[in-house]
Design an enzyme around this catalytic site. Structure first.
Site, short mmCIF file in Angstrom:
data_model
loop_
_atom_site.label_atom_id
_atom_site.label_comp_id
_atom_site.label_asym_id
_atom_site.label_seq_id
_atom_site.Cartn_x
_atom_site.Cartn_y
_atom_site.Cartn_z
N ASN A 9 0.83 -1.20 0.00
CA ASN A 9 0.00 0.00 0.00
C ASN A 9 0.86 1.25 0.00
O ASN A 9 2.08 1.20 0.24
CB ASN A 9 -0.88 0.06 1.26
N ALA A 243 2.95 0.66 12.82
CA ALA A 243 3.63 -0.53 12.30
C ALA A 243 4.21 -1.43 13.39
O ALA A 243 5.00 -2.32 13.09
CB ALA A 243 4.74 -0.13 11.33
N ALA A 244 3.79 -1.22 14.64
CA ALA A 244 4.37 -2.02 15.73
C ALA A 244 4.11 -3.51 15.53
O ALA A 244 5.01 -4.35 15.70
CB ALA A 244 3.81 -1.56 17.07
N GLY A 245 2.87 -3.85 15.17
CA GLY A 245 2.55 -5.26 14.95
C GLY A 245 3.33 -5.87 13.80
O GLY A 245 3.81 -7.01 13.88
N ASP A 246 3.51 -5.10 12.73
CA ASP A 246 4.26 -5.60 11.58
C ASP A 246 5.74 -5.75 11.92
O ASP A 246 6.40 -6.69 11.46
CB ASP A 246 4.09 -4.66 10.38
N GLY A 281 5.13 6.96 11.06
CA GLY A 281 4.99 6.28 9.77
C GLY A 281 5.23 4.80 9.89
O GLY A 281 5.79 4.30 10.87
#
Length: 310
Positions: A9, A243-246, A281
């Protein structure tokens, strides 16, 4: 080698004083356009954590496609498996408040055109790891899981966004990663909906699928049949949790790919997730190997905890 099949994305990120409620408009002073998508984020996170990574998915033939691919290419992720299709590149619209919490709406676009046939048979040869999420058609995920299992490749599914999983899919998954809401949905497939994420994770593990539940500021817990491991979060000042989970998933996958044992893989993943909260970001926040290593000692080793009764 980690093979990531998933979404790519562009993220349009708007800092706001507070997140809107239904029917409310809030104003932000500016916005940024950065690369994102769970598939691409996790591919980049794994690459920056030290793994060799191949990305497979779909982007459009528009200017956003260049944005979606540029950080992956710059980091050395193999993007030969990314198709250009006649649909707009996926986009996410993200509001981030002053506490770093976010609200996300995703327009899937080209991600709905990603096909498991893009993955060549030669890319599924072990040793290696197949990493999947839920932002591409789930039927393509299931088809690829079957091929990976037949080929002897290890598999990891991040059930994000939350979906109920067919019972037939669970035996194809070596590792399941979910947050404390997603695990309730995933565990409900058996007909009984648990109310506690610990109980839900243990139930999935007892059915034969090792399950990691991320718990935000409380860290994460990993369940295997007959055992459970808790890891704390890295203490940080939170700026943006997008984006912590990623970061957690990608770093965990990289650790597994390097043959790390579960407690150490959890420590690596938790450190990466915490670091991702300190930078605004999605992809700009994903930490490098050296950065993770420098902060690793600030997270206590994972500890065994009692297994919940399911």
């Amino acid at each position: 080698m980690i093979l990531v099949f998933g979404s790519l994305n562009v993220d349009l990120v708007v800092p706001v004083a507070q997140l809107p409620v239904a029917g409310e408009t809030v104003l932000g002073e500016s916005y940024r356009i950065v690369a994102g998508g769970k598939g691409a984020n996790q591919a980049l996170a794994a690459r920056r954590a030290g793994a060799e990574v191949r990305m497979v998915g779909a982007v459009g033939q528009d200017a956003f496609a260049t944005v979606a691919l540029q950080d992956l290419a710059a980091a050395g992720v193999d993007i030969d498996g990314v198709a250009r299709v006649d649909a707009p590149t996926g986009a996410a619209f993200i509001g981030v408040d002053r506490q770093g919490q976010n609200q996300i709406t995703v327009a899937s676009g080209a991600n709905l055109r990603a096909r498991s046939e893009q993955v060549r048979d030669g890319w599924l040869r072990p040793p290696g790891l197949l990493l999947l999420q839920m932002e591409v058609p789930e039927t393509e995920n299931w088809a690829l899981l079957k091929r990976a299992r037949k080929a002897g490749l290890s598999t990891l599914l991040n059930v994000a966004p939350a979906r109920s999983l067919p019972a037939s899919v669970l035996p194809l998954i070596d590792w399941l990663i979910v947050n404390e809401l997603e695990v309730l949905t995933a565990a409900a497939a058996g007909g009984r909906a648990p109310q506690d994420p610990y109980q839900a994770g243990a139930r999935l593990a007892n059915s034969g699928t090792p399950t990691l539940v991320t718990l935000g500021a409380k860290g994460a817990v990993a369940f295997m049949k007959g055992e459970a491991w808790q890891i704390d979060a890295l203490p940080v000042r939170v700026l943006d949790t997008t984006a912590a989970g990623d970061a957690f998933v990608g770093a965990f996958a990289a650790a597994l790919d390097s043959a790390a044992r579960l407690p150490e893989a959890l420590r690596w993943a938790s450190t990466a997730a915490g670091l991702a909260c300190t930078v605004a970001g999605a992809q700009p926040s994903l930490p490098a190997h050296a950065t993770i290593l420098a902060r690793l000692a600030e997270v206590a080793p994972a500890r065994a905890i009692p297994v919940p009764v399911t």
